[in-house]
Motif scaffolding. Structure first.
Motif, PDB file in Angstrom:
ATOM      1  N   LYS A 223     -43.621  23.782  28.901  1.00 59.62           N
ATOM      2  CA  LYS A 223     -42.562  23.135  28.141  1.00 59.62           C
ATOM      3  C   LYS A 223     -41.608  24.171  27.563  1.00 59.62           C
ATOM      4  N   VAL A 224     -40.339  23.812  27.556  1.00 62.82           N
ATOM      5  CA  VAL A 224     -39.310  24.612  26.908  1.00 62.82           C
ATOM      6  C   VAL A 224     -38.757  23.781  25.753  1.00 62.82           C
ATOM      7  N   TYR A 225     -38.674  24.377  24.589  1.00 59.76           N
ATOM      8  CA  TYR A 225     -38.179  23.666  23.408  1.00 59.76           C
ATOM      9  C   TYR A 225     -36.776  24.140  23.065  1.00 59.76           C
ATOM     10  N   ALA A 226     -35.925  23.191  22.720  1.00 61.53           N
ATOM     11  CA  ALA A 226     -34.549  23.522  22.365  1.00 61.53           C
ATOM     12  C   ALA A 226     -34.124  22.706  21.153  1.00 61.53           C
ATOM     13  N   LYS A 227     -33.374  23.330  20.267  1.00 60.93           N
ATOM     14  CA  LYS A 227     -32.806  22.617  19.120  1.00 60.93           C
ATOM     15  C   LYS A 227     -31.478  22.012  19.543  1.00 60.93           C
ATOM     16  N   VAL A 228     -31.420  20.689  19.484  1.00 60.34           N
ATOM     17  CA  VAL A 228     -30.231  19.958  19.941  1.00 60.34           C
ATOM     18  C   VAL A 228     -29.856  18.909  18.905  1.00 60.34           C
ATOM     19  N   HIS A 229     -28.817  18.151  19.230  1.00 64.92           N
ATOM     20  CA  HIS A 229     -28.396  17.057  18.352  1.00 64.92           C
ATOM     21  C   HIS A 229     -28.976  15.735  18.860  1.00 64.92           C
ATOM     22  N   GLY A 230     -29.495  14.953  17.940  1.00 66.36           N
ATOM     23  CA  GLY A 230     -30.050  13.654  18.284  1.00 66.36           C
ATOM     24  C   GLY A 230     -28.962  12.628  18.502  1.00 66.36           C
ATOM     25  N   PRO A 231     -29.341  11.377  18.733  1.00 65.72           N
ATOM     26  CA  PRO A 231     -28.347  10.349  19.048  1.00 65.72           C
ATOM     27  C   PRO A 231     -27.353  10.071  17.934  1.00 65.72           C
ATOM     28  N   LEU A 232     -27.704  10.398  16.702  1.00 66.98           N
ATOM     29  CA  LEU A 232     -26.763  10.259  15.587  1.00 66.98           C
ATOM     30  C   LEU A 232     -26.269  11.622  15.113  1.00 66.98           C
ATOM     31  N   MET A 233     -26.372  12.631  15.996  1.00 64.82           N
ATOM     32  CA  MET A 233     -25.920  14.002  15.744  1.00 64.82           C
ATOM     33  C   MET A 233     -26.731  14.700  14.657  1.00 64.82           C
TER      34      MET A 233
ATOM     35  N   ASP B 231     -27.364   1.867  16.328  1.00 67.29           N
ATOM     36  CA  ASP B 231     -25.974   1.408  16.414  1.00 67.29           C
ATOM     37  C   ASP B 231     -25.295   2.098  17.598  1.00 67.29           C
ATOM     38  N   PRO B 232     -25.234   1.442  18.763  1.00 68.70           N
ATOM     39  CA  PRO B 232     -24.669   2.096  19.949  1.00 68.70           C
ATOM     40  C   PRO B 232     -23.171   2.367  19.871  1.00 68.70           C
ATOM     41  N   LEU B 233     -22.506   1.868  18.827  1.00 63.37           N
ATOM     42  CA  LEU B 233     -21.115   2.242  18.632  1.00 63.37           C
ATOM     43  C   LEU B 233     -20.998   3.696  18.185  1.00 63.37           C
ATOM     44  N   HIS B 234     -22.061   4.221  17.585  1.00 63.12           N
ATOM     45  CA  HIS B 234     -21.987   5.549  17.001  1.00 63.12           C
ATOM     46  C   HIS B 234     -23.005   6.538  17.573  1.00 63.12           C
ATOM     47  N   THR B 235     -23.869   6.108  18.467  1.00 66.57           N
ATOM     48  CA  THR B 235     -24.821   7.040  19.067  1.00 66.57           C
ATOM     49  C   THR B 235     -24.175   7.783  20.227  1.00 66.57           C
ATOM     50  N   THR B 236     -24.756   8.929  20.570  1.00 62.58           N
ATOM     51  CA  THR B 236     -24.173   9.795  21.579  1.00 62.58           C
ATOM     52  C   THR B 236     -25.253  10.477  22.411  1.00 62.58           C
ATOM     53  N   THR B 237     -24.867  10.822  23.631  1.00 58.73           N
ATOM     54  CA  THR B 237     -25.755  11.574  24.533  1.00 58.73           C
ATOM     55  C   THR B 237     -25.497  13.078  24.445  1.00 58.73           C
ATOM     56  N   TYR B 238     -24.850  13.517  23.392  1.00 56.56           N
ATOM     57  CA  TYR B 238     -24.503  14.934  23.254  1.00 56.56           C
ATOM     58  C   TYR B 238     -25.740  15.831  23.404  1.00 56.56           C
ATOM     59  N   GLY B 239     -26.847  15.435  22.785  1.00 60.30           N
ATOM     60  CA  GLY B 239     -28.066  16.240  22.854  1.00 60.30           C
ATOM     61  C   GLY B 239     -28.610  16.373  24.257  1.00 60.30           C
ATOM     62  N   THR B 240     -28.424  15.355  25.082  1.00 62.54           N
ATOM     63  CA  THR B 240     -28.855  15.458  26.482  1.00 62.54           C
ATOM     64  C   THR B 240     -28.042  16.522  27.201  1.00 62.54           C
ATOM     65  N   GLY B 241     -26.752  16.559  26.925  1.00 66.35           N
ATOM     66  CA  GLY B 241     -25.922  17.617  27.494  1.00 66.35           C
ATOM     67  C   GLY B 241     -26.371  18.994  27.039  1.00 66.35           C
ATOM     68  N   GLU B 242     -26.804  19.084  25.774  1.00 66.95           N
ATOM     69  CA  GLU B 242     -27.299  20.368  25.271  1.00 66.95           C
ATOM     70  C   GLU B 242     -28.582  20.793  25.976  1.00 66.95           C
ATOM     71  N   LEU B 243     -29.443  19.836  26.321  1.00 67.93           N
ATOM     72  CA  LEU B 243     -30.646  20.177  27.087  1.00 67.93           C
ATOM     73  C   LEU B 243     -30.269  20.702  28.468  1.00 67.93           C
ATOM     74  N   ILE B 244     -29.313  20.043  29.104  1.00 65.11           N
ATOM     75  CA  ILE B 244     -28.846  20.528  30.411  1.00 65.11           C
ATOM     76  C   ILE B 244     -28.268  21.931  30.267  1.00 65.11           C
ATOM     77  N   LEU B 245     -27.483  22.149  29.231  1.00 65.14           N
ATOM     78  CA  LEU B 245     -26.882  23.459  28.988  1.00 65.14           C
ATOM     79  C   LEU B 245     -27.951  24.525  28.772  1.00 65.14           C
ATOM     80  N   ASP B 246     -28.998  24.187  28.028  1.00 67.75           N
ATOM     81  CA  ASP B 246     -30.080  25.134  27.788  1.00 67.75           C
ATOM     82  C   ASP B 246     -30.761  25.509  29.105  1.00 67.75           C
ATOM     83  N   ALA B 247     -30.970  24.508  29.950  1.00 63.31           N
ATOM     84  CA  ALA B 247     -31.596  24.775  31.252  1.00 63.31           C
ATOM     85  C   ALA B 247     -30.709  25.672  32.110  1.00 63.31           C
ATOM     86  N   LEU B 248     -29.399  25.435  32.072  1.00 59.04           N
ATOM     87  CA  LEU B 248     -28.477  26.282  32.834  1.00 59.04           C
ATOM     88  C   LEU B 248     -28.519  27.717  32.327  1.00 59.04           C
ATOM     89  N   GLU B 249     -28.555  27.876  31.025  1.00 61.98           N
ATOM     90  CA  GLU B 249     -28.559  29.217  30.448  1.00 61.98           C
ATOM     91  C   GLU B 249     -29.845  29.975  30.773  1.00 61.98           C
TER      92      GLU B 249
END
Length: 381
Positions: free
Chosen positions: A60-70, A104-122
């Motif tokens: 497992k690789v652990y990364a600090k990211v933003h959750g669905p409510l940032m 509240d799906p009006l305010h949730t985001t997938t930003y943290g998923t992008g950060e996981l992808i970014l961590d894997a790329l790095e």
């Protein structure tokens, strides 16, 4: 006799690994001469990372990211061999990360998923398998792309943060800042739904309510998603509604395929490839699989279907031991499962069955193996 155990977890009660341990104990009680091996299996949903890294001895690789409510969260993904990684978007953007009264799906985001992808790329990974079940989001994947350098602009050219409420405000999509390493990366999207981005079967109308959307919110999200679709169509000449699964994970399916050129693939097929399942079938006499409940849904991208079909292709019989059998479970017979048995041995409540899971599973395994032993002793004619 050479046995291979490959069951799904019985969610909340019995892990794939523990079921294999109980099966081996039962098999050795019944058979004098038996060889047992096992492999954890998942279908691309919850538990996929754990199953895959256990099967191939990944880490497992652990990364600090933003959750669905940032909010800050620590999420894990799996590191495999040969530059491969497996990611569950739910680890960063999943529904369980938010208390029910805050969804509240009006305010949730997938930003943290992008950060996981970014961590894997790095870290140098260029072959990513991404499971997209269990999302708390309906942002069209904009948050994920923002983390990777894309920009979604409003009518005044201002960048949007990338949440569900921003869908209606998108007027332009700028990918010039997208991380260039994406072009070198193979992305497999583990998805077993075929929902389009918009419409009555789309991201908002099908999945929005379970993510906390009110009827009024659903109308806002659907209207916004239609605008988002139209911008994509105008900018990239691609209609996401024509891509099966684009509405999965609140539209993340569309973002990963349209912008990152990901390939949609069945979750169980992806997992079976990652764990080299076909190689494990060599020399096996019988496969035992199972899940908490088997019914007609078991033939739609689930573990027992995938295991059964691969076993049949290899000429190896497979049987199933499940917690319960529901309507349509017999459809598994068309997927390479030769026989189905249930662990429960008397009428009982679900609560009792869950409380006695290991006891009932072990006893059911003994019954199953005794029946198999009987079959080996029958002389034709």
């Amino acid at each position: 006799m050479n046995l291979l155990f490959a069951s799904d977890s019985f969610k909340g009660t019995l892990s794939s690994i523990r079921s294999a341990e109980l099966l081996e104990m039962a098999a050795r009680e019944v058979f004098d001469d038996v060889t047992c091996s096992s492999v954890p299996v998942a279908d691309g949903g919850e538990g996929t990372v754990d199953a895959v890294i256990a099967a191939v001895h990944g880490t497992k690789v652990y990364a600090k990211v933003h959750g669905p409510l940032m909010d800050p969260v620590t999420a894990a993904y799996g590191r495999l061999e040969d530059g491969k990684a497996v990611i569950e978007m739910a680890a960063a953007s999943g529904l369980p990360l938010i208390p029910p009264d805050a969804r509240d799906p009006l305010h949730t985001t997938t930003y943290g998923t992008g950060e996981l992808i970014l961590d894997a790329l790095e870290r140098g990974y260029r072959d990513l398998s991404i499971a997209i079940g269990g999302s708390a989001t309906n942002d069209g994947g904009m948050g994920c792309l923002c983390a990777l350098g894309a920009r979604f602009l409003d009518a005044d050219g201002n960048p949007l943060s990338g949440c569900g409420a921003d869908l209606a405000r998108v007027r332009e999509i700028d990918l010039s800042g997208l991380d260039p390493r994406i072009r070198e990366t193979r992305i497999t999207v583990m998805c077993d739904v075929t929902n389009p981005l918009c419409g009555p079967d789309g991201a908002a109308m099908t999945f929005g309510a379970q993510k906390g959307a009110s009827p009024e919110d659903l109308e806002i999200l659907e209207s916004g998603m239609q605008n988002y679709r139209d911008v994509i169509l105008r900018r990239f000449a691609v209609d996401p509604d024509q891509i099966p699964g684009s509405g999965a994970a609140g539209g993340l399916g569309a973002a990963l395929t349209v912008f990152l050129h990901g390939r949609m693939r069945s979750g169980i097929e992806t997992v079976l490839d990652l764990i080299h399942f076909d190689e494990r079938l060599k020399g096996v006499d019988l496969v035992v699989t199972g899940e908490g409940r088997s019914d007609r849904q078991s033939c739609f991208g689930k573990v027992m279907q995938g295991v059964g079909q691969h076993a049949r292709s290899a000429g190896v019989p497979a049987v199933g031991l499940s917690g319960s059998l529901g309507e349509g479970a017999q459809s598994l017979f068309d997927c390479g499962i030769e026989s189905l048995m249930t662990t429960v041995d008397a009428p009982m409540s679900l609560e009792e069955a869950c409380a006695r899971t290991e006891e009932l599973y072990y006893a059911g395994a003994v019954r199953m193996f005794r029946l198999i032993r009987t079959g080996t002793r029958i002389t034709p004619g």
